[in-house]
Design a protein around this motif. Structure first.
Motif: not given
Length: 133
Positions: A71, A100, A105, A108
């Protein structure tokens, strides 16, 4: 419910063959046909260098390079920065989810998940992705 874009390329990154099969089967059932697979973070980055993808679904815990590192690499690279990235993982601890989120991100998804969970997550990130374009 959004109709899937049949030309969309999806990269599934997981060191578990069984989990890649599960995700791929869900994606195919949802109407996605261009699915690439990587069994490691390193392979995922090699695929990204060679060809463009429209969506990345990655596990967190893998041998070698973890999904969070994939990522970060994706977000650091100008060419891949805007690709929607969904972390599909058994890691549900709040501090990891926060890590994250800080790494940008897109969504999730916690294992175990259903096809519907996956569909909702993909739709969410694709709609959000279109807002900025």
């Amino acid at each position: 419910m959004m109709e899937p874009d049949n030309d969309m390329k999806v990269l599934v990154v997981d060191d578990s063959l069984v989990m890649r099969r599960i995700i791929t089967n869900h994606l195919m059932a949802l109407g996605y046909s261009k699915i690439l697979e990587a069994d490691s973070g390193e392979k995922a980055l090699q695929i990204l260098e060679k060809e463009g993808v429209d969506l990345i679904l990655s596990d967190w815990c893998m041998r070698g390079m973890h999904g969070i590192e994939v990522l970060r690499s994706v977000r650091k690279n100008e060419a891949t920065r805007s690709i929607p990235f969904i972390m599909v993982t058994a890691e549900a601890q709040p501090h990891l989810m926060l890590e994250a989120i800080r790494a940008q991100v897109s969504d999730y998804v916690v294992k175990p998940f259903t096809r519907e969970n996956l569909r909702q997550s993909i739709e969410k990130v694709l709609v959000l992705g279109q807002v900025g374009s």
